[in-house]
Write a protein that holds these residues in place. Structure first.
Motif, mmCIF file in Angstrom:
data_model
loop_
_atom_site.group_PDB
_atom_site.id
_atom_site.type_symbol
_atom_site.label_atom_id
_atom_site.label_comp_id
_atom_site.label_asym_id
_atom_site.label_seq_id
_atom_site.Cartn_x
_atom_site.Cartn_y
_atom_site.Cartn_z
ATOM 1 N N UNK A 1 0.806 -1.214 0.000
ATOM 2 C CA UNK A 1 0.000 0.000 0.000
ATOM 3 C C UNK A 1 0.840 1.265 0.000
ATOM 4 N N UNK A 2 1.924 1.274 0.778
ATOM 5 C CA UNK A 2 2.792 2.458 0.816
ATOM 6 C C UNK A 2 3.442 2.717 -0.542
ATOM 7 N N UNK A 3 3.906 1.672 -1.182
ATOM 8 C CA UNK A 3 4.548 1.853 -2.487
ATOM 9 C C UNK A 3 3.542 2.303 -3.529
ATOM 10 N N UNK A 4 2.348 1.674 -3.533
ATOM 11 C CA UNK A 4 1.344 2.010 -4.540
ATOM 12 C C UNK A 4 0.840 3.440 -4.371
ATOM 13 N N UNK A 5 0.487 3.814 -3.140
ATOM 14 C CA UNK A 5 -0.021 5.174 -2.943
ATOM 15 C C UNK A 5 1.087 6.209 -3.139
ATOM 16 N N UNK A 6 2.342 5.840 -2.852
ATOM 17 C CA UNK A 6 3.446 6.767 -3.103
ATOM 18 C C UNK A 6 3.610 7.044 -4.585
ATOM 19 N N UNK A 7 3.473 5.995 -5.408
ATOM 20 C CA UNK A 7 3.593 6.194 -6.858
ATOM 21 C C UNK A 7 2.410 6.981 -7.419
ATOM 22 N N UNK A 8 1.247 6.864 -6.783
ATOM 23 C CA UNK A 8 0.053 7.519 -7.305
ATOM 24 C C UNK A 8 -0.083 8.961 -6.811
ATOM 25 N N UNK A 9 0.180 9.186 -5.525
ATOM 26 C CA UNK A 9 -0.087 10.506 -4.944
ATOM 27 C C UNK A 9 1.185 11.276 -4.602
ATOM 28 N N UNK A 10 2.344 10.571 -4.629
ATOM 29 C CA UNK A 10 3.629 11.182 -4.254
ATOM 30 C C UNK A 10 3.565 11.768 -2.834
ATOM 31 N N UNK A 11 2.882 11.035 -1.962
ATOM 32 C CA UNK A 11 2.774 11.428 -0.559
ATOM 33 C C UNK A 11 3.304 10.292 0.303
ATOM 34 N N UNK A 12 3.880 10.653 1.458
ATOM 35 C CA UNK A 12 4.331 9.650 2.395
ATOM 36 C C UNK A 12 3.144 8.973 3.092
#
Length: 279
Positions: free
Chosen positions: A254-265
């Motif tokens: 989840x952290x990797x996917x949302x980081x690639x999508x939203x560029x948020x920690x």
């Protein structure tokens, strides 16, 4: 002749012989007709009896056939083994998926085993892959995922490690590319370290699978002596490791996917989500 004389006596002596013979002939024909009628009646009676018997036999056979069909239908819907206990039936079902049968090799002897295998991966036994290899891979990814999630949140909350000041982004997927652009040797050194660890892990897994003396994921690394205490406590710790590792694999994904999508920690995304959904 006797009949003729009797007729002569009855009719008197004046009757002619021809008349006597004619009368006798009529009497004989009448007797024959009567006998013939009696034979027909007898035959008809026998035929009626046979017909009744046939009807009775047919009805009996139909009843027997119907009973046999009913018994067969009841047997088809009856349980095969009535005496089988409910405990035995429950033992054959998966704890995680009660509507499915428990996989044959997942007997609960491994930590964290609840019989969850809807794809039947535990039955694979070819091309060098078996349940031992799959268990080794699961424990390895559990441990890597726990380290990854810890690293994601630690760097975001406390900043980058010394020498990695270029990684200023809160999103760790973006921080990776910042390090790649400023210090690519760090990435290369990390890849070399991963290769060395994988080589040691592969040798240990292969030798352990062949000898049977090594449990999957066991490298003898226990500096705090957790594995030397009460056996029940040891089993509980093993189960907790697998459970937290499985949760960490979902968290890292989840952290990797949302980081690639939203560029948020991860922490930043959670804070924004809470603020946007506050009542």
């Amino acid at each position: 002749m006797v009949a003729a004389r009797a007729v002569e006596r009855r009719g008197g002596g004046g009757m002619k012989k021809s008349d006597v013979m004619a009368k006798l002939t009529g009497i004989n024909q009448g007797d024959l007709q009567l006998e013939h009628m009696n034979c027909k009646d007898l035959q008809r009676h026998r035929a009626n009896l046979l017909l009744q018997n046939n009807h009775h036999y047919a009805d009996t056979m139909m009843k027997i056939t119907a009973l046999a069909l009913l018994a067969g239908s009841a047997a088809a819907f009856a349980p095969a083994q009535v005496a089988k206990s409910s405990t035995a039936l429950n033992a054959e079902k998966s704890k995680a998926l009660p509507f499915m049968n428990r996989p044959a090799l997942l007997d609960g002897s491994m930590a964290g085993d609840v019989g969850f295998d809807p794809l039947g991966l535990s039955n694979i036994d070819d091309v060098g892959i078996d349940l031992y290899w799959l268990r080794e891979a699961e424990i390895k990814h559990c441990r890597v995922a726990m380290l990854a999630v810890t690293g994601f949140l630690q760097v975001e909350a406390f900043g980058p490690a010394p020498g990695c000041e270029a990684a200023t982004a809160k999103c760790q997927t973006d921080a990776f590319w910042q390090i790649w652009n400023s210090h690519p040797q760090y990435i290369a050194a990390g890849l070399i370290m991963i290769m060395m660890i994988e080589a040691v892990s592969g040798i240990a897994a292969t030798s352990g699978r062949e000898s049977g003396d090594r449990a999957p994921g066991d490298f003898g690394l226990d500096p705090l002596g957790f594995m030397k205490g009460d056996p029940a406590k040891v089993e509980r710790l093993k189960a907790q490791e697998v459970a937290n590792g499985r949760l960490a694999m979902w968290a890292a994904s989840g952290l990797i996917l949302q980081g690639c999508q939203t560029h948020m920690g991860g922490i930043e995304a959670m804070s924004n989500s809470l603020n946007d959904n506050m009542f």
